[in-house]
Design a protein around this motif. Structure first.
Motif, PDB file in Angstrom:
ATOM      1  N   ALA B  22      92.355   3.405 -23.883  1.00 45.32           N
ATOM      2  CA  ALA B  22      93.153   2.288 -24.403  1.00 45.32           C
ATOM      3  C   ALA B  22      93.584   1.366 -23.272  1.00 45.32           C
ATOM      4  CB  ALA B  22      94.373   2.826 -25.145  1.00 45.32           C
ATOM      5  N   LEU B  26      92.610  -2.590 -22.771  1.00 42.55           N
ATOM      6  CA  LEU B  26      93.556  -3.685 -22.549  1.00 42.55           C
ATOM      7  C   LEU B  26      93.146  -4.498 -21.320  1.00 42.55           C
ATOM      8  CD1 LEU B  26      96.328  -5.112 -23.133  1.00 42.55           C
ATOM      9  CD2 LEU B  26      97.297  -3.551 -21.461  1.00 42.55           C
ATOM     10  N   GLY B  29      90.990  -7.174 -22.057  1.00 38.89           N
ATOM     11  CA  GLY B  29      91.500  -8.143 -23.023  1.00 38.89           C
ATOM     12  C   GLY B  29      91.404  -7.741 -24.478  1.00 38.89           C
ATOM     13  N   HIS B  31      92.469  -5.575 -28.012  1.00 40.75           N
ATOM     14  CA  HIS B  31      93.609  -4.943 -28.670  1.00 40.75           C
ATOM     15  C   HIS B  31      93.252  -3.485 -28.882  1.00 40.75           C
ATOM     16  CE1 HIS B  31      95.968  -8.579 -29.472  1.00 40.75           C
ATOM     17  NE2 HIS B  31      94.779  -9.157 -29.461  1.00 40.75           N
ATOM     18  N   MET B  32      94.248  -2.629 -28.805  1.00 40.15           N
ATOM     19  CA  MET B  32      93.902  -1.204 -28.859  1.00 40.15           C
ATOM     20  C   MET B  32      95.071  -0.354 -29.317  1.00 40.15           C
ATOM     21  SD  MET B  32      95.652  -1.744 -26.133  1.00 40.15           S
ATOM     22  CE  MET B  32      96.858  -0.783 -25.259  1.00 40.15           C
ATOM     23  N   GLN B  33      94.712   0.842 -29.772  1.00 40.96           N
ATOM     24  CA  GLN B  33      95.698   1.869 -30.073  1.00 40.96           C
ATOM     25  C   GLN B  33      95.181   3.190 -29.504  1.00 40.96           C
ATOM     26  OE1 GLN B  33      96.067   2.061 -34.349  1.00 40.96           O
ATOM     27  NE2 GLN B  33      97.554   0.395 -34.443  1.00 40.96           N
TER      28      GLN B  33
END
Lengths: 395, 188
Positions: B22, B26, B29, B31-33
């Motif tokens: 994750a 990031l 660039g 988006h992540m979980q």
């Protein structure tokens, strides 16, 4: 966003985001006791203290009751004060939480929503902070780690505003948000400092030039008036919450309000929810919309003061609405959000049919399919008016 | 959006590898979980962790049910845990094992793409201990292309440097293991 402010994207869990906000606030005092799943908040903050990254006096107390007691003492003394807890820890604080509000102390507390015992459970539901409904605190829910960070910063401004001076509770959903890592846009330290400004306590015990009594006795003579003043402070906080949320948007790009409608304006069927479930529901609503269903959502961000008039206006004219409650009022009629929303709608023109769905107790999964089933029941009429149903439980 | 499920045993770094991925996402660039499944996690008990990676903001906060990638840190789990449960039929299964992809394919009956990598061996030889999570990270990024491999290595090195500033050999070993895994991962 205003020119010159560059936000810094960080990978943060909800707990890390809240602890980071506390670090940037750099409060005078933090008194806390660790508890799952909020432990990291105070653990990380203690590390900031140990590393000299904050000037805070950190008081590692022996229980949550003592944590809130120490917070009350430091706030009354004139210190900017914060803490964090969860579930049983918050329950142990309840007695002192009422006092913090009654004494009009602008303490900011992070709470990670977790079920209450028994049976013992460490996962998310909203039962713990719902016990704070009548305590006099402002109560703000966060959908994700970003909101947890933003809400913590705004909470300081709201709590300390001269027309408010009330403690503020900011919550995240246990594990789902507290331990989930997401992208969080943070502000530079100096920008946070500018946004919250210096703490100006209205009165303080340590002001020897102006001695005061804190916690005096009120019997039949003045107790009622002081409690009434609390009601007025809650009411006055609405304008401040809105103004601070607007200012946050003007400066940093994301505005906040007491409620957040999602695809609600032309919706025929809607849900009302709090916290992380709202994020999952947004995807469900997008899918339903793509299939021609006029679905929408009303997310409640600020539960206290309860935005009754705004909610009634936002839901007026909908065909049917389901409230999703992540806690139950045992022996009552429906969950806490349902009873409040229903009360807000009573005798309002064009009030929609309203049903309650109690879900997710003790961290029970709430997924897209379950939210979709609620919308399906709103559409086919199986969501009966004034009914209370349990979603995802084995009967 | 790509959804990934990691299977491991408590202590093997299933949670950490999801966080590392994750963090690297990031850095490029995205988006992540990253989130673990919180159950009775103990040393040796089966655990899972998850990633979501997307070019757009992610609002979902439910569990990952139908991942397109499953990575198994410990092959002995496959005897008791249905690691391909919910895995998309055209998805990717990546297993830490000395066995060949064909053997794993036969063992699991999974119809999609199977990759294998002896991450434990790489870990022992580069880090000195069997902590297979970083070589698995290298193999996963290589075969999925979910992130730019070099950018991931660079970011992971930075993150490890911060965490292990007092133990530079840990950083070097981990980075070596990631790069080796990318070269040694096998397709069917």
């Amino acid at each position: 966003m205003m020119a010159g402010i560059t936000k810094i994207d960080l990978a943060r869990t909800g707990n890390e985001a809240m602890a980071y906000a506390m670090k940037q606030v750099n409060p005078d005092v933090v008194a806390a006791y660790p508890i799952t799943p909020a432990t990291e908040i105070v653990q990380l903050f203690a590390q900031y203290v140990a590393d000299g990254e904050v000037d805070t006096e950190y008081v590692p107390v022996e229980s949550e009751h003592s944590a809130m007691s120490a917070c009350i003492g430091s706030s009354a003394a004139g210190a900017r004060t914060m803490t964090g807890t969860s579930s049983q820890g918050l329950a142990l604080m309840y007695e002192m939480c009422y006092i913090a509000a009654g004494l009009r102390l602008p303490i900011v507390m992070a709470d990670v929503n977790r079920a209450l015992s028994a049976p013992i459970n460490i996962h998310c539901d909203h039962s713990d902070t719902m016990g704070m409904r009548d305590a006099g605190w402002i109560h703000i829910f966060s959908e994700n780690a970003q909101e947890a960070y933003d809400n913590m910063l705004q909470a300081v401004r709201i709590a300390e505003h001269e027309s408010v001076r009330l403690p503020v509770l900011v919550t995240t959903d246990g594990f789902i948000i507290s331990h989930g890592m997401e992208r969080v846009a943070t502000l530079p330290d100096d920008e946070v400092k500018k946004f919250i400004g210096p703490f100006k306590p209205g009165t303080m015990l340590l002001d020897v030039a102006k001695p005061i009594t804190v916690g005096a006795l009120n019997f039949t003579d003045f107790y009622f008036e002081h409690r009434r003043a609390l009601v007025d402070a809650q009411a006055a906080s609405v304008a401040v919450i809105k103004q601070v949320g607007r200012e946050f948007g003007q400066k940093y790009g994301t505005a906040y309000d007491c409620i957040e409608p999602y695809q609600l304006a032309d919706a025929e069927y809607a849900i009302v929810a709090l916290g992380s479930t709202c994020g999952t529901a947004k995807v469900v609503i997008d899918q339903l919309r793509a299939g021609g269903v006029k679905a929408g959502m009303l997310k409640i961000r600020v539960f206290r003061p309860f935005p009754a008039a705004e909610i009634a206006a936002a839901l007026a004219g909908k065909k049917s609405v389901a409230v999703l409650d992540r806690s139950d009022v045992l022996g009552g009629f429906g969950g806490p959000v349902f009873t409040e929303v229903r009360s807000a709608l009573y005798q309002k023109p064009n009030a929609p049919l309203l049903a309650d769905y109690i879900y997710g107790l003790g961290g029970r999964e709430i997924d897209m399919e379950m939210i979709g089933s609620v919308f399906a029941q709103l559409q086919d009429g199986t969501a009966k008016p004034d009914s209370v149903q349990y979603l995802g439980v084995r009967d | 959006m790509i959804e990934i499920r990691w299977h491991g045993r408590g202590g093997q770094g299933a949670k950490t590898v999801a966080l590392l991925l994750a963090d690297a996402a990031l850095a490029v660039g995205k988006h992540m979980q990253a989130f673990p499944e919180y159950g009775p996690e103990r040393m040796g008990a089966p655990v899972q962790s998850f990633n979501r990676i997307s070019d757009r903001p992610i609002t979902l906060h439910c569990s990952v049910k139908e991942p397109s990638v499953v990575a198994v840190l410990d092959p002995t789990l496959m005897a008791t845990v249905n690691v391909t449960g919910g895995l998309k039929p055209d998805g990717i299964l990546l297993v830490n094992t000395a066995l060949s992809p064909a053997e794993i394919k036969q063992q699991t009956g999974f119809a999609g793409t199977v990759y294998t990598i002896d991450a434990s061996k790489i870990s022992r030889e580069t880090i000195g201990r069997d902590i297979p999570n970083t070589p698995m990270l290298g193999a996963l990024v290589k075969v999925t292309g979910v992130l730019d491999f070099d950018a991931m290595v660079e970011d992971t090195e930075k993150k490890l440097a911060k965490k292990f500033s007092h133990r530079p050999e840990v950083i070097e070993g981990n980075i070596k293991s990631i790069k080796r895994a990318a070269l040694e991962v096998r397709a069917a």
